[in-house]
Design an enzyme around this catalytic site. Sequence first.
Site, PDB file in Angstrom:
ATOM      1  N   ASP A  23      73.285  21.282 103.722  1.00  0.00           N
ATOM      2  CA  ASP A  23      72.472  21.775 102.619  1.00  0.00           C
ATOM      3  C   ASP A  23      71.017  21.801 103.095  1.00  0.00           C
ATOM      4  N   ASN A  55      76.064  25.521 102.869  1.00  0.00           N
ATOM      5  CA  ASN A  55      76.587  24.364 102.134  1.00  0.00           C
ATOM      6  C   ASN A  55      77.806  24.745 101.295  1.00  0.00           C
ATOM      7  N   LYS A  70      71.040  33.380  93.906  1.00  0.00           N
ATOM      8  CA  LYS A  70      70.647  34.783  93.721  1.00  0.00           C
ATOM      9  C   LYS A  70      70.959  35.391  92.359  1.00  0.00           C
ATOM     10  N   TYR A 126      64.253  33.841  89.663  1.00  0.00           N
ATOM     11  CA  TYR A 126      64.814  34.254  90.958  1.00  0.00           C
ATOM     12  C   TYR A 126      63.835  35.187  91.687  1.00  0.00           C
ATOM     13  N   ASN A 155      70.048  47.713  96.530  1.00  0.00           N
ATOM     14  CA  ASN A 155      71.283  47.156  95.933  1.00  0.00           C
ATOM     15  C   ASN A 155      72.428  47.162  96.945  1.00  0.00           C
ATOM     16  N   LYS A 182      61.426  34.882  95.402  1.00  0.00           N
ATOM     17  CA  LYS A 182      61.287  35.810  96.536  1.00  0.00           C
ATOM     18  C   LYS A 182      59.811  36.108  96.802  1.00  0.00           C
ATOM     19  N   SER A 211      63.875  41.067  98.461  1.00  0.00           N
ATOM     20  CA  SER A 211      64.573  41.924  97.500  1.00  0.00           C
ATOM     21  C   SER A 211      63.633  42.946  96.888  1.00  0.00           C
ATOM     22  N   TYR A 252      65.849  44.117 100.390  1.00  0.00           N
ATOM     23  CA  TYR A 252      67.077  44.883 100.156  1.00  0.00           C
ATOM     24  C   TYR A 252      67.008  45.544  98.791  1.00  0.00           C
ATOM     25  N   SER A 292      78.047  26.461  98.699  1.00  0.00           N
ATOM     26  CA  SER A 292      77.859  26.445  97.243  1.00  0.00           C
ATOM     27  C   SER A 292      78.290  27.772  96.625  1.00  0.00           C
ATOM     28  N   ASN A 293      78.278  28.848  97.415  1.00  0.00           N
ATOM     29  CA  ASN A 293      78.716  30.144  96.871  1.00  0.00           C
ATOM     30  C   ASN A 293      79.566  30.924  97.882  1.00  0.00           C
ATOM     31  N   TYR A 311      77.957  36.645 101.308  1.00  0.00           N
ATOM     32  CA  TYR A 311      78.293  38.086 101.318  1.00  0.00           C
ATOM     33  C   TYR A 311      77.559  38.851 102.435  1.00  0.00           C
TER      34      TYR A 311
HETATM   35  P1  NAD Z   1      75.613  34.800  98.732  1.00  0.00           P
HETATM   36  O1  NAD Z   1      75.517  33.849  97.595  1.00  0.00           O
HETATM   37  O2  NAD Z   1      76.902  35.497  98.958  1.00  0.00           O
HETATM   38  O3  NAD Z   1      75.217  34.040 100.093  1.00  0.00           O
HETATM   39  C1  NAD Z   1      74.271  32.997 100.135  1.00  0.00           C
HETATM   40  C2  NAD Z   1      74.903  31.845 100.915  1.00  0.00           C
HETATM   41  O4  NAD Z   1      73.934  30.796 100.992  1.00  0.00           O
HETATM   42  C3  NAD Z   1      76.141  31.273 100.240  1.00  0.00           C
HETATM   43  O5  NAD Z   1      77.188  31.208 101.183  1.00  0.00           O
HETATM   44  C4  NAD Z   1      75.714  29.868  99.789  1.00  0.00           C
HETATM   45  O6  NAD Z   1      76.780  28.950  99.868  1.00  0.00           O
HETATM   46  C5  NAD Z   1      74.594  29.558 100.769  1.00  0.00           C
HETATM   47  N1  NAD Z   1      73.566  28.635 100.280  1.00  0.00           N
HETATM   48  C6  NAD Z   1      72.871  28.694  99.122  1.00  0.00           C
HETATM   49  N2  NAD Z   1      72.014  27.661  99.031  1.00  0.00           N
HETATM   50  C7  NAD Z   1      72.159  26.932 100.161  1.00  0.00           C
HETATM   51  C8  NAD Z   1      71.567  25.740 100.674  1.00  0.00           C
HETATM   52  N3  NAD Z   1      70.650  25.063  99.969  1.00  0.00           N
HETATM   53  N4  NAD Z   1      71.950  25.284 101.886  1.00  0.00           N
HETATM   54  C9  NAD Z   1      72.885  25.930 102.599  1.00  0.00           C
HETATM   55  N5  NAD Z   1      73.497  27.031 102.172  1.00  0.00           N
HETATM   56  C10 NAD Z   1      73.137  27.544 100.968  1.00  0.00           C
HETATM   57  O7  NAD Z   1      74.413  35.849  98.572  1.00  0.00           O
HETATM   58  P2  NAD Z   1      74.176  37.236  99.306  1.00  0.00           P
HETATM   59  O8  NAD Z   1      74.443  38.315  98.337  1.00  0.00           O
HETATM   60  O9  NAD Z   1      74.830  37.245 100.623  1.00  0.00           O
HETATM   61  O10 NAD Z   1      72.595  37.176  99.477  1.00  0.00           O
HETATM   62  C11 NAD Z   1      71.997  36.703 100.666  1.00  0.00           C
HETATM   63  C12 NAD Z   1      70.493  36.750 100.510  1.00  0.00           C
HETATM   64  O11 NAD Z   1      70.076  38.073 100.213  1.00  0.00           O
HETATM   65  C13 NAD Z   1      69.936  35.871  99.394  1.00  0.00           C
HETATM   66  O12 NAD Z   1      68.730  35.297  99.842  1.00  0.00           O
HETATM   67  C14 NAD Z   1      69.680  36.848  98.271  1.00  0.00           C
HETATM   68  O13 NAD Z   1      68.661  36.404  97.426  1.00  0.00           O
HETATM   69  C15 NAD Z   1      69.253  38.075  99.060  1.00  0.00           C
HETATM   70  N6  NAD Z   1      69.467  39.327  98.338  1.00  0.00           N
HETATM   71  C16 NAD Z   1      70.710  39.629  97.866  1.00  0.00           C
HETATM   72  C17 NAD Z   1      70.918  40.816  97.157  1.00  0.00           C
HETATM   73  C18 NAD Z   1      72.268  41.135  96.583  1.00  0.00           C
HETATM   74  O14 NAD Z   1      72.334  41.979  95.672  1.00  0.00           O
HETATM   75  N7  NAD Z   1      73.358  40.554  97.062  1.00  0.00           N
HETATM   76  C19 NAD Z   1      69.845  41.707  96.976  1.00  0.00           C
HETATM   77  C20 NAD Z   1      68.595  41.375  97.484  1.00  0.00           C
HETATM   78  C21 NAD Z   1      68.412  40.178  98.176  1.00  0.00           C
HETATM   79  C1  WQD Z   2      72.918  47.979  88.754  1.00  0.00           C
HETATM   80  C2  WQD Z   2      72.906  48.958  87.577  1.00  0.00           C
HETATM   81  C3  WQD Z   2      72.734  47.889  85.436  1.00  0.00           C
HETATM   82  C4  WQD Z   2      76.571  45.849  85.460  1.00  0.00           C
HETATM   83  C5  WQD Z   2      70.323  43.024  90.907  1.00  0.00           C
HETATM   84  C6  WQD Z   2      69.162  42.070  90.925  1.00  0.00           C
HETATM   85  C7  WQD Z   2      68.232  42.407  92.055  1.00  0.00           C
HETATM   86  C8  WQD Z   2      68.984  42.480  93.386  1.00  0.00           C
HETATM   87  C9  WQD Z   2      70.154  43.391  93.291  1.00  0.00           C
HETATM   88  C10 WQD Z   2      68.950  40.300  94.413  1.00  0.00           C
HETATM   89  C11 WQD Z   2      71.890  48.588  86.491  1.00  0.00           C
HETATM   90  C12 WQD Z   2      74.055  48.615  85.573  1.00  0.00           C
HETATM   91  C13 WQD Z   2      75.474  46.622  85.816  1.00  0.00           C
HETATM   92  C14 WQD Z   2      77.410  46.297  84.411  1.00  0.00           C
HETATM   93  C15 WQD Z   2      76.026  48.253  84.172  1.00  0.00           C
HETATM   94  N1  WQD Z   2      69.527  41.203  93.746  1.00  0.00           N
HETATM   95  N2  WQD Z   2      75.215  47.789  85.181  1.00  0.00           N
HETATM   96  N3  WQD Z   2      77.113  47.495  83.807  1.00  0.00           N
HETATM   97  O1  WQD Z   2      70.243  44.713  88.268  1.00  0.00           O
HETATM   98  O2  WQD Z   2      69.837  46.640  89.872  1.00  0.00           O
HETATM   99  O3  WQD Z   2      69.823  44.319  90.703  1.00  0.00           O
HETATM  100  O4  WQD Z   2      70.985  43.001  92.172  1.00  0.00           O
HETATM  101  O5  WQD Z   2      67.835  40.281  94.847  1.00  0.00           O
HETATM  102  O6  WQD Z   2      67.258  41.413  92.094  1.00  0.00           O
HETATM  103  O7  WQD Z   2      68.482  42.159  89.681  1.00  0.00           O
HETATM  104  O8  WQD Z   2      71.974  45.322  90.053  1.00  0.00           O
HETATM  105  O9  WQD Z   2      74.399  45.624  90.112  1.00  0.00           O
HETATM  106  O10 WQD Z   2      73.397  44.206  88.270  1.00  0.00           O
HETATM  107  O11 WQD Z   2      73.033  46.652  88.233  1.00  0.00           O
HETATM  108  O12 WQD Z   2      75.809  49.308  83.589  1.00  0.00           O
HETATM  109  O13 WQD Z   2      78.382  45.627  84.027  1.00  0.00           O
HETATM  110  O14 WQD Z   2      74.195  48.907  86.938  1.00  0.00           O
HETATM  111  O15 WQD Z   2      72.237  48.008  84.133  1.00  0.00           O
HETATM  112  O16 WQD Z   2      71.378  49.770  85.979  1.00  0.00           O
HETATM  113  P1  WQD Z   2      70.407  45.294  89.605  1.00  0.00           P
HETATM  114  P2  WQD Z   2      73.273  45.384  89.178  1.00  0.00           P
END
Ligand code: NAD
Ligand code: WQD
Length: 344
Positions: A60, A34, A87, A152, A182, A156, A127, A180, A36-37, A13
């Site tokens: 991977d 890889n 994640k 998770y 949200n 981090k 995060s 990051y 996986s997602n 993403y």
């Molecule tokens: P995502 O799952 O969409 O992207 C992660 C990608 O990494 C996927 O395409 C997956 O296939 C790949 N991947 C996972 N493990 C792997 C491995 N061992 N080898 C090769 N590829 C691998 O996730 P995202 O939302 O794009 O998040 C990206 C990063 O940002 C992550 O590190 C996540 O923890 C961090 N992050 C995300 C959020 C969020 O809310 N989306 C918030 C804070 C931090």
């Molecule tokens: C946002 C708000 C929920 C779903 C997560 C991870 C965090 C980071 C970002 C990776 C909250 C409410 C949600 C629903 C709801 N990711 N909600 N109904 O929990 O703030 O953060 O993503 O690092 O580590 O924990 O994000 O989008 O799940 O929720 O009311 O069906 O929406 O309670 O207040 P969150 P979220």
Amino acid sequence: MKPTILVTGGTGYIGSHTVIELLEEGMEVVIIDNLSNSNLEVLDGIEDISGKRPHFEKVDLRDRSSTFEVFEKYSGIEAIIHFAAFKAVGESVEKPLAYYENNLLSLIHLLEAMKKYGVPNLVFSSSCTVYGEPDSLPVTEEASIKKANSPYGNTKQICEEILQDTIESSPENGVISLRYFNPIGAHPSAKIGELPIGVPNNLVPFITQTAFGIREQLNVFGQDYNTPDGSAIRDYINVVDLARAHVVAIRRLLEQKQKSSFEVFNLGTGKGISVLEIIRAFENTTGQKLNYRMVDRREGDVEQVYADTAFANNELGWKAEKGIEETLLSAWNWEKYIRLKATT
Ligand code: NAD
Ligand code: WQD
């Protein structure tokens, strides 16, 4: 010479949106994923939008020798952006070892490769989860790191510690950890976006799927928080704004003369928005009426968290630009695009 950037998780993403911004800056991009997602079709979306196709290696990162082969193949990688990780907070509670193995081993192998192949720079995806329930708002980078409330979140925190320790012993390296808040929304072209597998855990994909009729009703978790409308507050950051911050971070590292630096930046808008405000903004901007009900709090949720963005704004020279309605509309357009694509 165009700098070559290795993007792990580049078909995911946030990674895919960042790859577009890097390509549009004229940088050469090598993706490791890889799948996986994520899936390979993302590369078509990237090419449609940017007119360029990044190099792609299905590898991977848990596999050290395959990871090293990528560095052998593309000599001259100047920086890495490390997105690849598992994640899902809930899943990490059920499968902690899978999370520790994937998220820690991947980083360790990359750091080993950086040393072996002389790659000096790394940007890490961290995060706001590292702050837990913050003592004061908005949250600055100096806020204390609380005990993680999920495996998770712990990965981090540990990854940041690994990076800090590694930097202390490698004066030739520079690392930026981006925390990051949200991330939401999709590219304005609607050709790439978030692809949650199964029932979404996150708010915005649940909203767009409910509006599209895939889910019957949105549950709003918690109505008795100590907030103006009783629902929880977060800092929702547009994914394209977020992607741009990575380009700025990469430029900062590439231009840095003095290495041995480990810097941390919050990436958010600085504005807290409640769940009910998100629902209203979504209804306003899309004209869709959302079916929702108020339910009990979700376990593990914090009441409110939003970023102090002063350090990122002043020191990194980056600021979130997009408003919440524009961002929610992009999420809605993406939802319609993928559903339409699935039926044709
Ligand atoms: P995502 O799952 O969409 O992207 C992660 C990608 O990494 C996927 O395409 C997956 O296939 C790949 N991947 C996972 N493990 C792997 C491995 N061992 N080898 C090769 N590829 C691998 O996730 P995202 O939302 O794009 O998040 C990206 C990063 O940002 C992550 O590190 C996540 O923890 C961090 N992050 C995300 C959020 C969020 O809310 N989306 C918030 C804070 C931090
Ligand atoms: C946002 C708000 C929920 C779903 C997560 C991870 C965090 C980071 C970002 C990776 C909250 C409410 C949600 C629903 C709801 N990711 N909600 N109904 O929990 O703030 O953060 O993503 O690092 O580590 O924990 O994000 O989008 O799940 O929720 O009311 O069906 O929406 O309670 O207040 P969150 P979220």
